[in-house]
Design an enzyme around this catalytic site. Sequence first.
Site, short mmCIF file in Angstrom:
data_model
loop_
_atom_site.label_atom_id
_atom_site.label_comp_id
_atom_site.label_asym_id
_atom_site.label_seq_id
_atom_site.Cartn_x
_atom_site.Cartn_y
_atom_site.Cartn_z
N GLY A 97 0.80 -1.19 0.18
CA GLY A 97 -0.08 0.05 -0.13
C GLY A 97 0.87 1.37 0.12
N GLY A 145 -0.35 -4.99 0.57
CA GLY A 145 -1.56 -4.79 -0.37
C GLY A 145 -1.68 -5.35 -1.38
CD GLU A 168 2.65 -6.60 6.31
OE1 GLU A 168 2.03 -6.42 5.17
OE2 GLU A 168 3.15 -7.64 6.58
CG ASP A 176 -2.69 -4.86 6.74
OD1 ASP A 176 -1.69 -5.44 6.24
OD2 ASP A 176 -3.46 -3.80 6.36
#
Length: 385
Positions: A97, A145, A168, A176
């Site tokens: 992302g 993402g 992450e 996520d």
Amino acid sequence: MSASVLAAQLRLKTINRLQIIVKHLSMSSQTSSNAEVLLTKTGSAGVITLNRPKALNALNLNMIRLIYLQLKRWEEDKDTFLVIIKGAGEKAFCAGGDIRAITDAGKTGDRLAQDFFREEYILNNAIGTFKKPYVALIDGITMGGGVGLSVHGQFRVASEKTLFAMPETGIGLFPDVGGGYFLPRLPGKIGLYIALTGFRLKGRDVQTAGIATHFVDSTQMSSLEKDLVTLNCPSKDDIVNVLDIYQKKSDAVEDKPFVLAEHLDKINRLFSANSVEEIFENLERDGSPFAMKQLEILNKMSPTSLKMTFRQLTEGASMSLQDVFTMEYRLSQACMRGHDFYEGVRAVLIDKDQKMKWKPERLVEVADDYIDSCFASLGSNDLKL
């Protein structure tokens, strides 16, 4: 034919032409070569092309919104039988992302820090519940993402250029985009291992680990896409047949052993624990070169992220995909309120000094009460799917 009827028919033709022009113009921002995402209908397929090659096709909020709206249209369109998603350029499917924008928004309290995660997870859920075959060509870097755009679809096609990772915990975040759902469902403790250490899988290993459904040589991807879009009213089985044929072509190369094959027993044993602290104890007690290397890696990660991630995967193992997204949205907002995410982005992406100063610095200092608060309901601000 009377003059009035003829005039009416001419007006109708004019209106139809105008409607076609308007429709074309409304799509121009999504199909022009410089658009951030290209959304095209080719044969029986809707084709999504992430079109930010210089940014490794990193996902931003505008792209999320365009993809979501088009997916919903294609889902209801009787002439669309499958959706293909791919990345432009030679290097990446989607490397993640737009972290820099999210960081800036979080610091200033801008709504983007809420809207990005909320709408990204809504898109991920739409992919996970999509009624038609969804084929992700993950030919290149696939992280963060990009994982959310691919892993929840029915088919994920890796190549020798695929580099898969969820790094992450190294930037004060957590894996996520549904990581709490698919990671604990991988064989053994591979998912937890990947989540905590950020270990990178490449090429065929992405399929062996259970993340990709197929492996196809990168040079065959364009041909594969052509054969998929030219299928006539294909069923899921028709799509599987094409994917299987291309995989068999790619099986001519001698298989290498799975990159983690010699360590799987240790991973499954040492990462079977009731807490992150217990994993550390297991690694220290084992004392092997492999165990010591994992300790070295884990000691660089955000202690808060490690504890958050361990609980995320533990709870996610028995949750529905939708409940996982609700949980992860809560965690995303906890990270936006915290310290480590901003510090991790500074050290890794901005200053690039790799000298993270986590707060707290040690696992033992991360209070269970704080972790509990990260998982607590946001009330009316909770994610609704």
